[in-house]
Design a protein around this motif. Structure first.
Motif, PDB file in Angstrom:
ATOM      1  N   GLN A  82       0.868  -1.174   0.000  1.00 13.46           N
ATOM      2  CA  GLN A  82       0.000   0.000   0.000  1.00 13.46           C
ATOM      3  C   GLN A  82       0.909   1.229   0.000  1.00 13.46           C
ATOM      4  O   GLN A  82       1.779   1.374   0.857  1.00 13.46           O
ATOM      5  CB  GLN A  82      -0.898   0.028   1.240  1.00 13.46           C
ATOM      6  N   ILE A  83       0.712   2.124  -0.974  1.00 12.10           N
ATOM      7  CA  ILE A  83       1.520   3.337  -1.105  1.00 12.10           C
ATOM      8  C   ILE A  83       0.585   4.531  -0.967  1.00 12.10           C
ATOM      9  O   ILE A  83      -0.449   4.607  -1.643  1.00 12.10           O
ATOM     10  CB  ILE A  83       2.236   3.384  -2.465  1.00 12.10           C
ATOM     11  N   ARG A  84       0.965   5.485  -0.102  1.00  9.46           N
ATOM     12  CA  ARG A  84       0.140   6.679   0.104  1.00  9.46           C
ATOM     13  C   ARG A  84       0.989   7.935  -0.022  1.00  9.46           C
ATOM     14  O   ARG A  84       2.117   7.982   0.481  1.00  9.46           O
ATOM     15  CB  ARG A  84      -0.522   6.643   1.483  1.00  9.46           C
ATOM     16  N   CYS A 111      -0.916  -2.384  -4.656  1.00  8.07           N
ATOM     17  CA  CYS A 111      -0.305  -3.113  -5.768  1.00  8.07           C
ATOM     18  C   CYS A 111       0.014  -4.542  -5.346  1.00  8.07           C
ATOM     19  O   CYS A 111       0.550  -4.781  -4.254  1.00  8.07           O
ATOM     20  CB  CYS A 111       0.976  -2.409  -6.229  1.00  8.07           C
ATOM     21  N   GLU A 112      -0.281  -5.473  -6.236  1.00  6.94           N
ATOM     22  CA  GLU A 112      -0.153  -6.903  -5.943  1.00  6.94           C
ATOM     23  C   GLU A 112       0.945  -7.526  -6.811  1.00  6.94           C
ATOM     24  O   GLU A 112       1.031  -7.249  -8.015  1.00  6.94           O
ATOM     25  CB  GLU A 112      -1.496  -7.580  -6.204  1.00  6.94           C
ATOM     26  N   PHE A 146       4.812   3.661   2.711  1.00  5.23           N
ATOM     27  CA  PHE A 146       4.580   2.370   2.054  1.00  5.23           C
ATOM     28  C   PHE A 146       4.541   1.258   3.095  1.00  5.23           C
ATOM     29  O   PHE A 146       5.330   1.228   4.037  1.00  5.23           O
ATOM     30  CB  PHE A 146       5.614   2.093   0.964  1.00  5.23           C
ATOM     31  N   HIS A 147       3.588   0.347   2.926  1.00  5.83           N
ATOM     32  CA  HIS A 147       3.287  -0.712   3.891  1.00  5.83           C
ATOM     33  C   HIS A 147       3.156  -2.032   3.132  1.00  5.83           C
ATOM     34  O   HIS A 147       2.363  -2.139   2.204  1.00  5.83           O
ATOM     35  CB  HIS A 147       1.981  -0.375   4.619  1.00  5.83           C
ATOM     36  N   LEU A 163      -9.652  -3.651  -0.244  1.00  3.99           N
ATOM     37  CA  LEU A 163      -8.842  -2.805   0.628  1.00  3.99           C
ATOM     38  C   LEU A 163      -8.625  -1.424   0.016  1.00  3.99           C
ATOM     39  O   LEU A 163      -8.625  -0.414   0.724  1.00  3.99           O
ATOM     40  CB  LEU A 163      -7.499  -3.478   0.905  1.00  3.99           C
ATOM     41  N   ALA A 164      -8.461  -1.376  -1.298  1.00  2.00           N
ATOM     42  CA  ALA A 164      -8.293  -0.085  -1.972  1.00  2.00           C
ATOM     43  C   ALA A 164      -9.573   0.743  -1.887  1.00  2.00           C
ATOM     44  O   ALA A 164      -9.513   1.977  -1.700  1.00  2.00           O
ATOM     45  CB  ALA A 164      -7.900  -0.303  -3.423  1.00  2.00           C
TER      46      ALA A 164
END
Length: 289
Positions: A82-84, A111-112, A146-147, A163-164
């Motif tokens: 997960q990027i924020r 992103c997967e 980023f997580h 989740l998105a």
């Protein structure tokens, strides 16, 4: 009194039981922790040991290293990040293995990756992820959060898209990208002092210094006094040969057009002098007779 107290206690217990039953099922089922032992890693400044700040100009891509290390003893099959970003940082390129959401001034991407991360190894994202807006301000360019998660845990929560959607603003949903997918590649990145699945990379806006044009030296010419209503007087050379006050040796010889002017003036004076002499002679002759 005892019977009345017992009745009240029974009533309170029944109300509490009814309230617990009425609670949504989701309130009971907190997500299980991610079984993957992952650490989010990025580059560090050797001088300070802190996460590096990437200098960028408006419109440029932030070349931040967004990596993940497997701290466990078993490989992790499948990864999700997960990027924020906030304000003037932008997730401009939309990759097709990512879902993008917007909520006010925050953009996020989930992103997967199908990659397998071996124990004690590190992978990092390959491809453009975060860029700076063309009209960015320095105080609006800050950090990238980023997580990392194991894909198995994400699937248990309903998958990447769900989740998105949770990051999307009210009344909106996440949108899948259409550009070529991001990939992962092995990379050596340092572990932070306290490894966690979440980390930060920093961007620092660099603006070109404002250059002032160098003024061209312009010689100043003193204005020549010109008589009102007439043409500028013609300069008369000083030190004319034979002129009084020119010094014992006289001045420089006059050449060029000035010689013709002086010759013409001299001729005219001679003519006038001759004419006056003749007139005076005639008058004297006539008076004698």
């Amino acid at each position: 009194m005892t019977a009345r107290f017992a009745a009240r206690l029974a009533l309170g217990a029944s109300v509490l039981t009814a309230g617990v039953v009425a609670l949504p099922a989701a309130a009971h089922a907190a997500p299980a922790p991610d079984s993957a032992t992952l650490a989010a890693v990025t580059e560090q400044d050797p001088a300070t040991g802190l996460n590096r700040k990437y200098p960028v100009k408006p419109g440029e891509v932030v070349p931040a290293a967004l990596g993940v290390t497997n701290l466990g003893d078993a490989p992790v099959k499948g990864l999700v990040v997960q990027i924020r970003v906030l304000d003037d940082l932008d997730l401009a390129v939309k990759h097709d293995n990512c879902w993008y959401a917007v909520d006010s001034n925050m953009e996020s991407a989930w992103c997967e990756f199908d990659s397998e991360l071996a124990a004690k190894r590190t992978l990092a994202i390959v491809g453009d992820v975060v860029s700076v807006k063309a009209d960015a301000r320095a105080d609006k360019v800050t950090s990238i959060v980023f997580h990392w998660y194991g894909k198995q845990w994400v699937d248990a929560q309903g998958g990447v898209q769900q989740l998105a959607d949770g990051d999307a603003g009210q009344g909106t949903k996440a949108v899948r990208g259409t550009e070529p997918a991001l990939t992962l590649a092995e990379r050596e990145l340092p572990l932070p002092e306290t490894p966690r699945a979440i980390n930060f990379a920093y961007a620092q806006l660099v603006t070109a210094p404002t250059t002032q044009p160098t003024p061209t030296a312009t010689p100043t010419t003193a204005p020549t006094a010109t008589p009102t209503g007439g043409a500028a007087p013609t300069a008369v050379p000083t030190g004319t040969a034979g002129a009084p006050g020119a010094g014992g040796g006289g001045g420089l010889p006059v050449t060029g057009a000035n010689i013709g002017v002086l010759a013409g003036v001299g001729g005219a004076l001679l003519l006038l002098g001759g004419g006056g002499y003749l007139i005076a002679r005639r008058r004297r002759t006539r008076f004698v007779v």
